[in-house]
Write a protein that holds these residues in place. Sequence first.
Motif, mmCIF file in Angstrom:
data_model
loop_
_atom_site.group_PDB
_atom_site.id
_atom_site.type_symbol
_atom_site.label_atom_id
_atom_site.label_comp_id
_atom_site.label_asym_id
_atom_site.label_seq_id
_atom_site.Cartn_x
_atom_site.Cartn_y
_atom_site.Cartn_z
ATOM 1 N N GLU A 1 -5.421 -5.296 5.674
ATOM 2 C CA GLU A 1 -6.704 -5.545 5.043
ATOM 3 C C GLU A 1 -6.716 -6.172 3.621
ATOM 4 N N LYS A 2 -5.656 -6.019 2.932
ATOM 5 C CA LYS A 2 -5.648 -6.511 1.493
ATOM 6 C C LYS A 2 -4.916 -7.837 1.708
ATOM 7 N N VAL B 1 0.873 5.711 0.510
ATOM 8 C CA VAL B 1 0.378 6.938 0.627
ATOM 9 C C VAL B 1 1.074 8.041 0.310
ATOM 10 N N SER C 1 -6.424 0.114 15.530
ATOM 11 C CA SER C 1 -5.795 -0.954 15.198
ATOM 12 C C SER C 1 -4.512 -1.128 15.901
ATOM 13 N N GLU D 1 -2.359 -0.735 8.287
ATOM 14 C CA GLU D 1 -3.619 -1.078 8.417
ATOM 15 C C GLU D 1 -4.279 -1.623 6.844
ATOM 16 N N LYS D 2 -3.966 -0.908 5.992
ATOM 17 C CA LYS D 2 -4.351 -0.909 4.528
ATOM 18 C C LYS D 2 -3.838 -2.313 3.966
ATOM 19 N N THR D 3 -2.556 -2.642 4.107
ATOM 20 C CA THR D 3 -2.017 -3.639 3.518
ATOM 21 C C THR D 3 -2.381 -4.989 4.570
ATOM 22 N N HIS E 1 0.949 -1.243 -0.199
ATOM 23 C CA HIS E 1 0.079 0.072 -0.091
ATOM 24 C C HIS E 1 0.906 1.172 -0.085
ATOM 25 N N GLU F 1 -1.283 4.058 8.598
ATOM 26 C CA GLU F 1 -2.510 3.823 7.525
ATOM 27 C C GLU F 1 -2.003 2.733 6.527
ATOM 28 N N CYS F 2 -0.622 2.773 6.088
ATOM 29 C CA CYS F 2 -0.237 1.684 5.254
ATOM 30 C C CYS F 2 -0.192 0.369 5.771
#
Length: 544
Positions: free
Chosen positions: A51-52, A19, A230, A47-49, A17, A44-45
């Motif tokens: 999720e992916k 940003v 998170s 968390e998003k990673t 991810h 943020e990165c």
Amino acid sequence: MYFQVFNAETAELLSHHQVEIKQEFPREGWVEQDPKEILNSVYECVEKTCEKMAQLNINIANIRAIGVTNQRETTVVWDKTTGEPLYNAIVWLDLRTQSTVERLLKRIPGKNKTFSKFKTGLPLSTYFSAVKLRWLLDNVEEIRKAVEDQRALFGTIDSWLIWSLTGGKNGGIHCTDVTNASRTMLFNIHSLEWDPELCKFFDIPMEILPNVRSSSEIYGLMKICPSRESGALTGVPISGCLGDQHAALVGQMCFQDGQAKNTYGTGCFLLCNTGQKTVFSEHGLITTIAYKMGRDKPAFYALEGSVAIAGAVVRWLRDNLGIAQSTEEVEQLAAEVGTSYGCYFVPAFSGLYAPYWEPSARGIICGLTQFTNKNHIAFAALEAVCFQTREILDAMNKDCGIPLSQLQVDGGMTNNKTLMQLQSDILCIPVVKPSMPETTALGAAMAAGAAEGVGVWSLNPGDFTAVTCERFEPQINPEESEFRYARWKKAVMKSMEWETSDSPSNGKPEFNAGDISIFCNLPLGIFIMSSMVILIGSRYISGK
């Protein structure tokens, strides 16, 4: 900011991810970043990673370690009692310290910029962290007060991130690795310790400096971010840390004496592994620590040629001149004409780094005629990146005594096939690009996975998987290459000494806020942010 996940057995990139981080240009030549924004982008990165990864049915419990790679000279000072930055981070190519450098030079016999060369491997330059820290101490009252009260901590972005991610004001680990320390001008690259004499010369208190560790060892464990719900990677060790160019050297697997790589990003950085011996350049290169892969392992060294502006010039054409809508279109414009038609571009927006170390230089475009159009200027911009690489490769060949037979490349700009072919033509040697260009993040992952106590990544060359590469061979005759190169060097000479110490735009604090800035319209996210990379041992994915 990038966060990337690798398989430790195959080096496959599994998930990632990104940003974009805002850049601030408060005055001409000043470049800043918000340290809190950098830190928040890491969370943020992550968390998003994660999720992916869940969407890919990969269990994040398989994550074994975390590595950090970062802009090396970008400087930040923060308050250890509050966890708050005391000023924006000053980015590596910031020019505000030119007057600081000039003042320091007056204290050196003969104004010798290389006075600390045999201790640090570096010339006195606006580039390195010590002069940025000196500027902060001279100009920011809040930092001076924090130092007096023993509340201040200094670091490059890796130190800020590791301290914050391991607890911050609640027990965070204040450390850096040898590669980042070697870019400060305060570090003795032989003793691998902060140098008291250099700290005294720059008048920097040693108690604010981070502890220096190897590039591959467990520094601390990830803690839950108090401002976020998170905490997916809580308890995972942070066990790898390398400056971005050193990480790329590792990611390109340049572990042997004489192996070299060139990274094309915002700037351009050519590093050549010189083994366990320091080689000091007589041709404008710097000596740096390449890596130290473990607490009890030896340090390896490298010669480096640093170019401030590479990919940034393409974005400058797009965003400042508006001659294209995308970086890809710049490549198309250049490819359509295949020549600069005698036009030469020297993108010395931040002065010239290696091999000149001349902060007074400024960008010029010369050789213009009525026939010149945007296609020719686009071609000249790409050619300038290649000419700058040629200059530092020539210097490296002279210093090492054995010319490179090919150049290994990585970085975002290597997706530009026109540029890669042009680079081969100008160097008159093949250019070799790996199929997986994310070698900087890969290098940090390798360091993290190989750390004692983690042990999921082997650094034994015999265990490496064969890497698929794309190869570009020279397609013009050497005489034409030499002619074009000689013309470009003539243009470089004309860019020199454009700014002087009494110029109103020399980077001194007396600037008016309304000064027109050549940087004002540079796009957000030009500069490669500090990267966080995580790795996965495939043996854990399969349940072994």
